[in-house]
Each structure stands twice: as C-alpha cells, then as structure tokens.
Design a protein around this motif. Structure first.
Motif, PDB file in Angstrom:
ATOM      1  N   THR A 132       0.853  -1.189   0.000  1.00 56.72           N
ATOM      2  CA  THR A 132       0.000   0.000   0.000  1.00 56.72           C
ATOM      3  C   THR A 132       0.888   1.237   0.000  1.00 56.72           C
ATOM      4  OG1 THR A 132      -1.742  -1.115   1.259  1.00 56.72           O
ATOM      5  CG2 THR A 132      -1.805   1.293   1.195  1.00 56.72           C
ATOM      6  N   ILE A 133       0.601   2.160  -0.893  1.00 57.30           N
ATOM      7  CA  ILE A 133       1.255   3.459  -0.887  1.00 57.30           C
ATOM      8  C   ILE A 133       0.300   4.455  -0.242  1.00 57.30           C
ATOM      9  CG2 ILE A 133       2.069   5.374  -2.323  1.00 57.30           C
ATOM     10  CD1 ILE A 133       3.121   3.344  -4.289  1.00 57.30           C
ATOM     11  N   ARG A 134       0.822   5.233   0.693  1.00 58.48           N
ATOM     12  CA  ARG A 134       0.000   6.228   1.386  1.00 58.48           C
ATOM     13  C   ARG A 134       0.590   7.612   1.163  1.00 58.48           C
ATOM     14  NH1 ARG A 134      -3.549   3.326   4.358  1.00 58.48           N
ATOM     15  NH2 ARG A 134      -2.867   1.244   5.013  1.00 58.48           N
ATOM     16  N   ARG A 135      -0.251   8.515   0.720  1.00 60.76           N
ATOM     17  CA  ARG A 135       0.140   9.910   0.553  1.00 60.76           C
ATOM     18  C   ARG A 135      -0.916  10.768   1.241  1.00 60.76           C
ATOM     19  NH1 ARG A 135       1.834   7.672  -4.575  1.00 60.76           N
ATOM     20  NH2 ARG A 135       4.056   8.123  -4.939  1.00 60.76           N
ATOM     21  N   ARG A 136      -0.488  11.488   2.278  1.00 63.65           N
ATOM     22  CA  ARG A 136      -1.459  12.311   2.991  1.00 63.65           C
ATOM     23  C   ARG A 136      -1.870  13.489   2.123  1.00 63.65           C
ATOM     24  NH1 ARG A 136      -2.590  16.214   6.926  1.00 63.65           N
ATOM     25  NH2 ARG A 136      -0.502  17.155   6.946  1.00 63.65           N
ATOM     26  N   PRO A 167      -4.043  16.682   2.780  1.00 58.91           N
ATOM     27  CA  PRO A 167      -4.814  17.495   3.731  1.00 58.91           C
ATOM     28  C   PRO A 167      -6.114  18.001   3.129  1.00 58.91           C
ATOM     29  CG  PRO A 167      -2.493  18.098   3.804  1.00 58.91           C
ATOM     30  CD  PRO A 167      -2.664  17.173   2.630  1.00 58.91           C
ATOM     31  N   GLY A 168      -7.211  17.812   3.861  1.00 59.64           N
ATOM     32  CA  GLY A 168      -8.507  18.297   3.410  1.00 59.64           C
ATOM     33  C   GLY A 168      -9.254  17.353   2.494  1.00 59.64           C
ATOM     34  N   VAL A 169      -8.618  16.256   2.065  1.00 58.60           N
ATOM     35  CA  VAL A 169      -9.251  15.297   1.153  1.00 58.60           C
ATOM     36  C   VAL A 169      -9.744  14.110   1.972  1.00 58.60           C
ATOM     37  CG1 VAL A 169      -8.909  13.762  -0.816  1.00 58.60           C
ATOM     38  CG2 VAL A 169      -7.797  16.004  -0.768  1.00 58.60           C
ATOM     39  N   ILE A 170     -10.997  13.734   1.817  1.00 61.43           N
ATOM     40  CA  ILE A 170     -11.540  12.614   2.582  1.00 61.43           C
ATOM     41  C   ILE A 170     -11.624  11.340   1.755  1.00 61.43           C
ATOM     42  CG2 ILE A 170     -12.864  14.123   4.097  1.00 61.43           C
ATOM     43  CD1 ILE A 170     -15.365  13.395   2.525  1.00 61.43           C
ATOM     44  N   ASP A 171     -11.345  11.415   0.447  1.00 60.46           N
ATOM     45  CA  ASP A 171     -11.348  10.228  -0.408  1.00 60.46           C
ATOM     46  C   ASP A 171     -10.211   9.306   0.013  1.00 60.46           C
ATOM     47  OD1 ASP A 171     -11.426   8.319  -2.359  1.00 60.46           O
ATOM     48  OD2 ASP A 171     -11.079   9.679  -4.049  1.00 60.46           O
ATOM     49  N   ASP A 172     -10.537   8.074   0.418  1.00 55.51           N
ATOM     50  CA  ASP A 172      -9.526   7.104   0.822  1.00 55.51           C
ATOM     51  C   ASP A 172      -9.688   5.824   0.009  1.00 55.51           C
ATOM     52  OD1 ASP A 172      -7.292   6.448   2.412  1.00 55.51           O
ATOM     53  OD2 ASP A 172      -8.544   5.200   3.716  1.00 55.51           O
ATOM     54  N   SER A 173      -9.946   5.993  -1.292  1.00 56.18           N
ATOM     55  CA  SER A 173     -10.089   4.861  -2.194  1.00 56.18           C
ATOM     56  C   SER A 173      -8.743   4.157  -2.345  1.00 56.18           C
ATOM     57  CB  SER A 173     -10.593   5.336  -3.559  1.00 56.18           C
ATOM     58  OG  SER A 173      -9.703   6.288  -4.120  1.00 56.18           O
ATOM     59  N   PRO A 174      -8.713   2.926  -2.872  1.00 56.17           N
ATOM     60  CA  PRO A 174      -7.449   2.178  -2.966  1.00 56.17           C
ATOM     61  C   PRO A 174      -6.325   2.939  -3.661  1.00 56.17           C
ATOM     62  CG  PRO A 174      -9.285   0.717  -3.397  1.00 56.17           C
ATOM     63  CD  PRO A 174      -9.865   2.108  -3.284  1.00 56.17           C
ATOM     64  N   ARG A 232      -4.852   6.072  -0.864  1.00 54.46           N
ATOM     65  CA  ARG A 232      -4.755   5.733   0.553  1.00 54.46           C
ATOM     66  C   ARG A 232      -4.001   6.810   1.319  1.00 54.46           C
ATOM     67  NH1 ARG A 232      -8.799   2.399   1.261  1.00 54.46           N
ATOM     68  NH2 ARG A 232      -8.464   0.294   0.520  1.00 54.46           N
ATOM     69  N   GLN A 233      -4.491   7.115   2.526  1.00 56.25           N
ATOM     70  CA  GLN A 233      -3.849   8.079   3.395  1.00 56.25           C
ATOM     71  C   GLN A 233      -3.422   7.380   4.690  1.00 56.25           C
ATOM     72  OE1 GLN A 233      -4.915  12.169   3.288  1.00 56.25           O
ATOM     73  NE2 GLN A 233      -6.906  11.749   2.385  1.00 56.25           N
ATOM     74  N   PRO A 249       2.385  17.188  17.023  1.00 60.02           N
ATOM     75  CA  PRO A 249       2.214  18.635  17.175  1.00 60.02           C
ATOM     76  C   PRO A 249       3.511  19.424  17.054  1.00 60.02           C
ATOM     77  CG  PRO A 249       2.053  17.545  19.300  1.00 60.02           C
ATOM     78  CD  PRO A 249       2.089  16.458  18.272  1.00 60.02           C
ATOM     79  N   THR A 250       4.655  18.733  17.029  1.00 59.24           N
ATOM     80  CA  THR A 250       5.931  19.435  16.870  1.00 59.24           C
ATOM     81  C   THR A 250       6.298  19.638  15.405  1.00 59.24           C
ATOM     82  OG1 THR A 250       7.342  17.458  16.823  1.00 59.24           O
ATOM     83  CG2 THR A 250       6.694  18.304  18.994  1.00 59.24           C
ATOM     84  N   THR A 251       5.459  19.167  14.479  1.00 57.75           N
ATOM     85  CA  THR A 251       5.775  19.268  13.055  1.00 57.75           C
ATOM     86  C   THR A 251       5.833  20.724  12.613  1.00 57.75           C
ATOM     87  OG1 THR A 251       4.660  17.158  12.655  1.00 57.75           O
ATOM     88  CG2 THR A 251       5.065  18.562  10.741  1.00 57.75           C
ATOM     89  N   PRO A 252       6.944  21.171  12.019  1.00 58.63           N
ATOM     90  CA  PRO A 252       7.047  22.564  11.575  1.00 58.63           C
ATOM     91  C   PRO A 252       6.064  22.877  10.455  1.00 58.63           C
ATOM     92  CG  PRO A 252       9.215  21.511  11.686  1.00 58.63           C
ATOM     93  CD  PRO A 252       8.201  20.426  11.811  1.00 58.63           C
ATOM     94  N   ALA A 253       5.608  24.121  10.405  1.00 55.75           N
ATOM     95  CA  ALA A 253       4.736  24.563   9.311  1.00 55.75           C
ATOM     96  C   ALA A 253       5.472  24.400   7.986  1.00 55.75           C
ATOM     97  CB  ALA A 253       4.332  26.015   9.527  1.00 55.75           C
ATOM     98  N   GLY A 254       4.740  23.958   6.965  1.00 52.50           N
ATOM     99  CA  GLY A 254       5.326  23.801   5.644  1.00 52.50           C
ATOM    100  C   GLY A 254       5.991  22.460   5.402  1.00 52.50           C
ATOM    101  N   THR A 255       5.960  21.572   6.397  1.00 54.09           N
ATOM    102  CA  THR A 255       6.538  20.233   6.213  1.00 54.09           C
ATOM    103  C   THR A 255       5.753  19.467   5.157  1.00 54.09           C
ATOM    104  OG1 THR A 255       7.311  20.135   8.499  1.00 54.09           O
ATOM    105  CG2 THR A 255       7.053  18.044   7.348  1.00 54.09           C
ATOM    106  N   PRO A 256       6.426  18.835   4.192  1.00 50.59           N
ATOM    107  CA  PRO A 256       5.690  18.080   3.161  1.00 50.59           C
ATOM    108  C   PRO A 256       4.846  16.977   3.771  1.00 50.59           C
ATOM    109  CG  PRO A 256       8.010  18.333   2.564  1.00 50.59           C
ATOM    110  CD  PRO A 256       7.882  18.787   3.995  1.00 50.59           C
ATOM    111  N   PRO A 257       3.623  16.773   3.273  1.00 49.55           N
ATOM    112  CA  PRO A 257       2.778  15.692   3.783  1.00 49.55           C
ATOM    113  C   PRO A 257       3.451  14.332   3.615  1.00 49.55           C
ATOM    114  CG  PRO A 257       1.484  17.223   2.477  1.00 49.55           C
ATOM    115  CD  PRO A 257       2.920  17.594   2.270  1.00 49.55           C
ATOM    116  N   ARG A 258       3.166  13.457   4.552  1.00 51.07           N
ATOM    117  CA  ARG A 258       3.822  12.145   4.544  1.00 51.07           C
ATOM    118  C   ARG A 258       3.489  11.325   3.294  1.00 51.07           C
ATOM    119  NH1 ARG A 258       2.071   6.497   6.531  1.00 51.07           N
ATOM    120  NH2 ARG A 258       1.530   7.268   8.602  1.00 51.07           N
TER     121      ARG A 258
END
Length: 316
Positions: A149-153, A155-162, A165-166, A295-304
């Motif tokens: 499974t590849i997961r790419r966060r 933000p703001g997207v609720i679609d979690d289709s195959p 995946r988030q 919560p320590t994640t700096p602003a602007g950090t690329p989504p996982r």
C-alpha cells in the motif's frame, strides 16, 4: 487545529454478530501541545466494544542518535528466537527496541528502487530486493510478499479509495491469528502451506517513507510488553465482496507505552510485527500501531508519503 476524518465504517465482531460503527465525516479531534523536547502528546484513536473513541496519549520520541552499520557491513539478524540490536536506540535502552521485544525495529537500508508511481514496477523491482532484505534482517529462510500500500497524505481530502490511501489514524494490528494462518493458505500452494505452518512463521510489514523524511504524520508504535492481551485488543471483521478478513482493534489502556521514530528517511525502514506463531510469551506477538499528528511538526513540512509491504516470513 483538528484533523477532519472521512467517514469510516468498522465492523466489530460482538457476541458472534457484526455491528457496523459509522464515524461521521465531520468528526473533529483536537491535538494538544508539545509535552517536552523529546516526547509529545497527541490524540490517538482507539476501538471499544461499542464505539470508536480518542484519547490523549504521550508518545516517547526515540533518540535521533543513529548507530547504523557501515556500508557493506553485515546487518543484524533475527533468528527463530534471537533479538538483534536496533539501528537506532533510545538513550540508555540499548537492545530494547527489537522485533522480538517491542515488536518493531528500525534499520538503515537504502532502497535501489526510488520511484513508487507504478505498481507493476514496484512488484518487479522493489519486491525482489525487499524479500532479500527481510531475509537478511530476520534470518528467515523464505519470504512471500502478498501486497503493498502506498500512502500519501492529502490534507482536506476525505477520499480514501485504494488509489488514494492516506495514513491510518486508528490504533490497530493488521491480522488476527486466524487471519494470519488464512493468509498462508491463501497465498501458497496447499503442500507448501501445510509444511510451512509446522514451523515458525510471522507476518511482518516493511514500512518505508518515500520522497522525503516522514516528519508529517509519523507512525506510532505500542511496546508489546505494555499490552494487556486479554483486555486491550478485540477482533474487527473486514468485509469484502468475495471474502471476510479480520484485524485487531486496540482499546485504550493508560499502561500502554507508545513510541515513535522522528524523521525516518527514505533510506530507513521499520519492520512491524503483525503476527508470530510463537505464542508462549517468550517473544512479541504483534505491534499495535497508528499514524498520528505530531504537534511538533514545523509549518510547511511536506505531507507524509510512504509504502508498506506485507510479508509472510518463514523460518527453517
């Protein structure tokens, strides 16, 4: 600010029946502030007999001091009952974070395969090197990868289709013992399965960040030694059109000790034990784990972005 979760349906096996639990799409969890320089508090989501609930938990941050083998040096191995050194250890707790003690372990092993945009290329290139890597790190004699499974966060997207995946924001264990045995029968010829099930086998996930370090939404791991097996876990049925699978949900227990590795890079990986056929208490049987908002994640950090492989691991 809270992270909005998409609608999720969980089917729990309760008194022989299946109960559907729906989490509304507008549900919002609030995350608390940092606890200390090394540790953090965050909101973890748990399963219970009749509902899904969240709890504020402290997650211990594993030291950033690395002690990786030199290039070309032999890596640590895990035999049928041996526990190797972890590549990165909490200060003063050497030898403590291993597959057989806590149920998870971090290693530094760069991947030859660098692009993760094609499932066909992943199977043709990343699978073979990962099979050999798992053998090297565990001492296993045979490894069968059964999916990824590849997961790419997003933000703001609720679609979690195959295809989208988030990170999973729910404490869980991927397979129950029965589902683990069923996986062997499902993915191996009958004669092979019968013989292999007479020896030690495990289900292990190989998790690796891709593109950039996993600072955003890292994985949290629960030390197996702090899990109350009788009271902290419960089976959760997964219903598919052609079959039924089963995972383990995790209940809240203040005695659980949660840990995370900060800033795991694409050259690193975490092995996560989901099942072990040794059930006598001498080794970790599984690892509760979950993605969470640090919560320590700096602003602007690329989504996982990450990939996880699921492996049947057999020993002679």
């Amino acid at each position: 600010m809270g992270k909005k979760l998409g609608a999720i349906m969980i089917y729990q096996r309760l008194s022989g029946a299946l109960r559907g639990i729906s989490i509304p799409a507008n549900l919002e969890f609030q995350y608390s502030s940092i606890h200390s320089h090394n540790d953090c508090y965050s909101q973890l989501n748990y399963c219970d007999s009749h509902l899904l609930h969240s709890a504020r938990r402290r997650l211990a941050r594993v030291s950033d001091n690395k002690c990786h083998p030199r290039d070309g040096a032999a890596g640590p191995k895990l035999g049928p009952r041996r526990a190797p050194h972890s590549d990165r250890e909490p200060s003063g707790k050497e030898d403590s974070t291993t597959l057989d003690t806590t149920g998870f372990q971090l290693f530094n092993r760069p991947s030859k395969h660098k692009t993760f945009n094609s499932d066909a290329e992943i199977r043709a290139e990343y699978y073979p090197e990962s099979i050999e890597l798992i053998k090297e790190l565990t001492g296993a004699s045979r490894v069968v990868l059964f999916d990824h499974t590849i997961r790419r966060r997003r933000p703001g997207v609720i679609d979690d289709s195959p295809e989208k995946r988030q990170p999973v924001a729910q404490a869980h264990i991927d397979q129950t013992p029965a589902a683990s045995v069923a996986r062997v029968h499902r993915h191996l010829p009958p004669k092979d399965a019968e013989a292999l099930l007479k020896r030690r086998f495990q289900i292990i996930n190989l998790w690796r960040p891709i593109s950039h370090p996993a600072i955003d939404w890292p994985l949290g791991f629960c030390d197996f030694r702090t899990v109350d097996e009788k009271n902290d876990i419960l089976p959760v049925a997964l219903l598919y059109p052609d079959r039924e699978g089963e995972t383990l949900g995790v209940k809240y227990n203040p005695k659980q000790r949660w840990t995370y590795f900060h800033g795991v890079t694409p050259d690193e990986l975490v092995l996560i034990k989901c099942f072990d056929s040794i059930q006598d208490g001498s080794v970790a049987k599984f690892t509760p784990h979950t993605g969470f908002s640090d919560p320590t994640t700096p602003a602007g950090t690329p989504p996982r972005e990450s990939i996880e492989l699921r492996a049947l691991v057999f020993y002679d």
